[in-house]
Write a protein that holds these residues in place. Sequence first.
Motif, PDB file in Angstrom:
ATOM      1  N   VAL A  75      31.936  47.385  40.806  1.00  0.00           N
ATOM      2  CA  VAL A  75      32.173  46.189  41.610  1.00  0.00           C
ATOM      3  C   VAL A  75      32.727  46.578  42.974  1.00  0.00           C
ATOM      4  O   VAL A  75      32.329  46.022  44.013  1.00  0.00           O
ATOM      5  CB  VAL A  75      33.132  45.222  40.879  1.00  0.00           C
ATOM      6  N   GLY A  76      33.622  47.562  43.011  1.00  0.00           N
ATOM      7  CA  GLY A  76      34.147  48.029  44.291  1.00  0.00           C
ATOM      8  C   GLY A  76      33.066  48.652  45.147  1.00  0.00           C
ATOM      9  O   GLY A  76      32.982  48.386  46.361  1.00  0.00           O
ATOM     10  N   GLN A  77      32.202  49.464  44.541  1.00  0.00           N
ATOM     11  CA  GLN A  77      31.130  50.131  45.287  1.00  0.00           C
ATOM     12  C   GLN A  77      30.067  49.139  45.760  1.00  0.00           C
ATOM     13  O   GLN A  77      29.556  49.234  46.881  1.00  0.00           O
ATOM     14  CB  GLN A  77      30.471  51.189  44.395  1.00  0.00           C
ATOM     15  N   THR A  78      29.729  48.191  44.903  1.00  0.00           N
ATOM     16  CA  THR A  78      28.611  47.287  45.187  1.00  0.00           C
ATOM     17  C   THR A  78      29.013  46.070  46.001  1.00  0.00           C
ATOM     18  O   THR A  78      28.344  45.694  46.974  1.00  0.00           O
ATOM     19  CB  THR A  78      27.971  46.814  43.858  1.00  0.00           C
ATOM     20  N   LEU A  79      30.113  45.425  45.616  1.00  0.00           N
ATOM     21  CA  LEU A  79      30.513  44.174  46.239  1.00  0.00           C
ATOM     22  C   LEU A  79      31.675  44.339  47.206  1.00  0.00           C
ATOM     23  O   LEU A  79      32.010  43.401  47.939  1.00  0.00           O
ATOM     24  CB  LEU A  79      30.904  43.150  45.160  1.00  0.00           C
ATOM     25  N   GLY A  80      32.305  45.513  47.184  1.00  0.00           N
ATOM     26  CA  GLY A  80      33.436  45.754  48.071  1.00  0.00           C
ATOM     27  C   GLY A  80      34.673  44.940  47.717  1.00  0.00           C
ATOM     28  O   GLY A  80      35.515  44.665  48.579  1.00  0.00           O
ATOM     29  N   LEU A  81      34.807  44.585  46.432  1.00  0.00           N
ATOM     30  CA  LEU A  81      35.934  43.777  45.989  1.00  0.00           C
ATOM     31  C   LEU A  81      37.032  44.653  45.414  1.00  0.00           C
ATOM     32  O   LEU A  81      36.761  45.598  44.666  1.00  0.00           O
ATOM     33  CB  LEU A  81      35.489  42.762  44.936  1.00  0.00           C
ATOM     34  N   ALA A  82      38.275  44.323  45.731  1.00  0.00           N
ATOM     35  CA  ALA A  82      39.422  45.014  45.159  1.00  0.00           C
ATOM     36  C   ALA A  82      39.914  44.254  43.932  1.00  0.00           C
ATOM     37  O   ALA A  82      39.461  43.140  43.636  1.00  0.00           O
ATOM     38  CB  ALA A  82      40.536  45.120  46.199  1.00  0.00           C
ATOM     39  N   ASP A  83      40.869  44.846  43.199  1.00  0.00           N
ATOM     40  CA  ASP A  83      41.356  44.240  41.961  1.00  0.00           C
ATOM     41  C   ASP A  83      41.865  42.820  42.173  1.00  0.00           C
ATOM     42  O   ASP A  83      41.666  41.947  41.333  1.00  0.00           O
ATOM     43  CB  ASP A  83      42.472  45.098  41.357  1.00  0.00           C
ATOM     44  N   GLY A  84      42.520  42.560  43.282  1.00  0.00           N
ATOM     45  CA  GLY A  84      43.086  41.243  43.519  1.00  0.00           C
ATOM     46  C   GLY A  84      42.078  40.182  43.906  1.00  0.00           C
ATOM     47  O   GLY A  84      42.422  39.003  43.969  1.00  0.00           O
ATOM     48  N   ASP A  85      40.832  40.570  44.135  1.00  0.00           N
ATOM     49  CA  ASP A  85      39.799  39.629  44.563  1.00  0.00           C
ATOM     50  C   ASP A  85      39.124  38.918  43.394  1.00  0.00           C
ATOM     51  O   ASP A  85      38.405  37.929  43.599  1.00  0.00           O
ATOM     52  CB  ASP A  85      38.724  40.347  45.384  1.00  0.00           C
ATOM     53  N   TYR A  86      39.331  39.407  42.199  1.00  0.00           N
ATOM     54  CA  TYR A  86      38.701  38.841  41.002  1.00  0.00           C
ATOM     55  C   TYR A  86      39.464  39.380  39.788  1.00  0.00           C
ATOM     56  O   TYR A  86      40.354  40.238  39.922  1.00  0.00           O
ATOM     57  CB  TYR A  86      37.225  39.230  40.902  1.00  0.00           C
ATOM     58  N   ALA A  87      39.125  38.885  38.611  1.00  0.00           N
ATOM     59  CA  ALA A  87      39.705  39.397  37.366  1.00  0.00           C
ATOM     60  C   ALA A  87      38.644  39.300  36.286  1.00  0.00           C
ATOM     61  O   ALA A  87      37.733  38.471  36.361  1.00  0.00           O
ATOM     62  CB  ALA A  87      40.949  38.604  36.976  1.00  0.00           C
ATOM     63  N   PHE A  88      38.751  40.166  35.292  1.00  0.00           N
ATOM     64  CA  PHE A  88      37.831  40.052  34.170  1.00  0.00           C
ATOM     65  C   PHE A  88      38.541  40.431  32.875  1.00  0.00           C
ATOM     66  O   PHE A  88      39.534  41.160  32.870  1.00  0.00           O
ATOM     67  CB  PHE A  88      36.574  40.906  34.366  1.00  0.00           C
ATOM     68  N   ASP A  89      38.021  39.893  31.787  1.00  0.00           N
ATOM     69  CA  ASP A  89      38.562  40.145  30.454  1.00  0.00           C
ATOM     70  C   ASP A  89      37.418  40.612  29.567  1.00  0.00           C
ATOM     71  O   ASP A  89      36.340  40.013  29.573  1.00  0.00           O
ATOM     72  CB  ASP A  89      39.198  38.866  29.903  1.00  0.00           C
ATOM     73  N   LEU A  90      37.650  41.686  28.826  1.00  0.00           N
ATOM     74  CA  LEU A  90      36.652  42.219  27.900  1.00  0.00           C
ATOM     75  C   LEU A  90      37.186  42.015  26.488  1.00  0.00           C
ATOM     76  O   LEU A  90      38.224  42.582  26.130  1.00  0.00           O
ATOM     77  CB  LEU A  90      36.408  43.700  28.175  1.00  0.00           C
ATOM     78  N   ARG A  91      36.501  41.203  25.694  1.00  0.00           N
ATOM     79  CA  ARG A  91      36.964  40.895  24.347  1.00  0.00           C
ATOM     80  C   ARG A  91      35.943  41.387  23.334  1.00  0.00           C
ATOM     81  O   ARG A  91      34.748  41.087  23.450  1.00  0.00           O
ATOM     82  CB  ARG A  91      37.194  39.393  24.183  1.00  0.00           C
TER      83      ARG A  91
END
Length: 455
Positions: A337-353
């Motif tokens: 996501v950082g490489q492709t969209l240029g987003l940092a951790d604070g720009d989004y969140a995700f949960d893997l269940r």
Amino acid sequence: MDTVRVLAPSGMLGAGWDHATIERGIALGADVITIDAGSTDSGPYYLGSASPKTAAEAVARDLRSLLTAAAGADIPVIVGSCGTSGTDRGVDWVAGIAAEVLAEEGLDLAVARIYSEQDAAGLKEHLGAGRIHPLPPLGELRAETLESCTHIVGAMGHEPIVDALRAGAQVVLAGRATDTAVAAAYPLLRGMPAGPTWHAAKIVECGGQCTSNPRAGGVLATIDAGGFTIEPLDPAVSCTPLSVAAHMLYETANPFEMREPAGTLDVRDARYTAIDDRRVRVEGSRFHVADQYTIKLEGARITGYETVSFSAIRDPGILADLDAWARLMRTMITQRVGQTLGLADGDYAFDLRLYGHNAVLDELEPETGPPREVGVMLLVNAPDQATATAVAKVANPLLLHLPTPGMDYLPSFAFPFSPAEIERGAAYEFVLNHVVDCTDPAELFRTELGEKTRA
């Protein structure tokens, strides 16, 4: 009245029941029919979006059963927390359905709508005057929190419902109300003592849950000066002292006490006695009037927008060390996501269940050993829907083919649907767990008598 009989057909309007149980309750002398129509159990979405969780067809079916029976017996019907969360829109939605049912059945009943939605500006005045207080675990309320809410409701006690009945309402459709206030209002109006009334209301709030077969229908509570008796509406079902007493454990922090706006129900000295193999008598309940009348606030706000993907794994190489694979997945998603969209951790969140592997109990799971198959759910939250979906799309190849570091082949997993990404829209969170000091139990609520078309 020496006694008041409260018929509670179910724990929620729209859940459905056998109409024969309603007819039996009427035959047993029911004086009022009461039912809850909402809850916070299903999360903040329904309050935040002012949307019902029940289908209009199911609500119409249940209202038809209740309204026709009540009209024939000339007794009132009381519905609380209309539209799931008790917003103004929810009250109007149920009122519109009720109007259609009444018209179709040729019934002319006086309908009262009690609105419980709160305006942030008005609440800020209460906040500034020091009349709003937090309930654990929340802290002091900030004005910005009130402004951030999409919808705020106050949980009314029995008094606004009583006022509507005194004004001539035969059908009361209330906004957010305590579950017990819905069942307690009519008995209190008719002079029944507070202790037995509030205790009976607590026991019947979920219909048949206090019986030997919760699926079989509701219950009838007969309240008098010394206590109350409760029996199932289905002749094949029983109430026992254990099944009735156990309901005080349901959704209460203390099994001996329950706080209402007006005071506290105290069942420490309650005695539960089997009258026969179906009915239970309860005596000894008390109600302590509070020094300060309070109304609980519930509010929800948007926390972002969500997109979900779901994959399934049965590869034994992955399942042998699933935790390591999940750690790698989290790292790879963040990197991609950082490489492709240029987003940092604070720009989004995700949960893997990992469903099938500690997804429910997490570290509390007592079972050990690798699972046979696992469902992998990726839930992405971002400030806007497009970003959430973009993150999920970047993760798509990983959810389909990510190998562990030690694997010398590319595994294939399975998406159960196409496209693999589902946009869930706005996500909400509860942010209010506070009470307002009130001098008048009805001051935060608005009552209207008359017809209302469906919103």
